[in-house]
Design a protein around this motif. Structure first.
Motif, short mmCIF file in Angstrom:
data_model
loop_
_atom_site.label_atom_id
_atom_site.label_comp_id
_atom_site.label_asym_id
_atom_site.label_seq_id
_atom_site.Cartn_x
_atom_site.Cartn_y
_atom_site.Cartn_z
N LYS A 148 0.84 -1.20 0.00
CA LYS A 148 0.00 0.00 0.00
C LYS A 148 0.87 1.25 0.00
N LYS A 149 0.43 2.27 -0.73
CA LYS A 149 1.14 3.55 -0.73
C LYS A 149 0.89 4.24 0.61
N LEU A 150 1.92 4.86 1.15
CA LEU A 150 1.84 5.48 2.47
C LEU A 150 2.08 6.98 2.41
N ASP A 151 1.84 7.65 3.52
CA ASP A 151 2.09 9.08 3.64
C ASP A 151 2.74 9.34 4.99
N SER A 152 2.76 10.58 5.42
CA SER A 152 3.44 10.93 6.66
C SER A 152 2.75 10.35 7.89
#
Length: 76
Positions: free
Chosen positions: A56-60
């Motif tokens: 899965k693409k993640l963020d901060s």
């Protein structure tokens, strides 16, 4: 600046903010946890190899476990 995962140099165009204020390549900031288990009634295709990581693409807002590995909320 260098990517927190691969250690390669970052340009301002490809840099994204990761957990704990770290800088990442967009392609490097993905969950590397084991893939979630499939429900028993889900069709399984034997032609494709099962994924090794969640991906899965993640963020901060991603979680960091005690080994320092970045995970999505489901895999944490």
């Amino acid at each position: 600046q260098c990517c927190a995962f691969c250690g390669e140099k970052l340009s301002s165009l490809e840099s994204v903010l990761g957990p704990r204020g770290t800088q990442w390549h967009k392609a490097c900031l993905i969950c590397r946890g084991p893939p979630p288990p499939k429900p028993k009634d889900t069709f399984v295709s034997y032609r494709k190899q099962a994924p090794v990581i969640c991906g899965k693409k993640l963020d901060s807002g991603a979680k960091v476990n005690k080994e320092g590995e970045v995970r999505c909320r489901d895999c944490y």
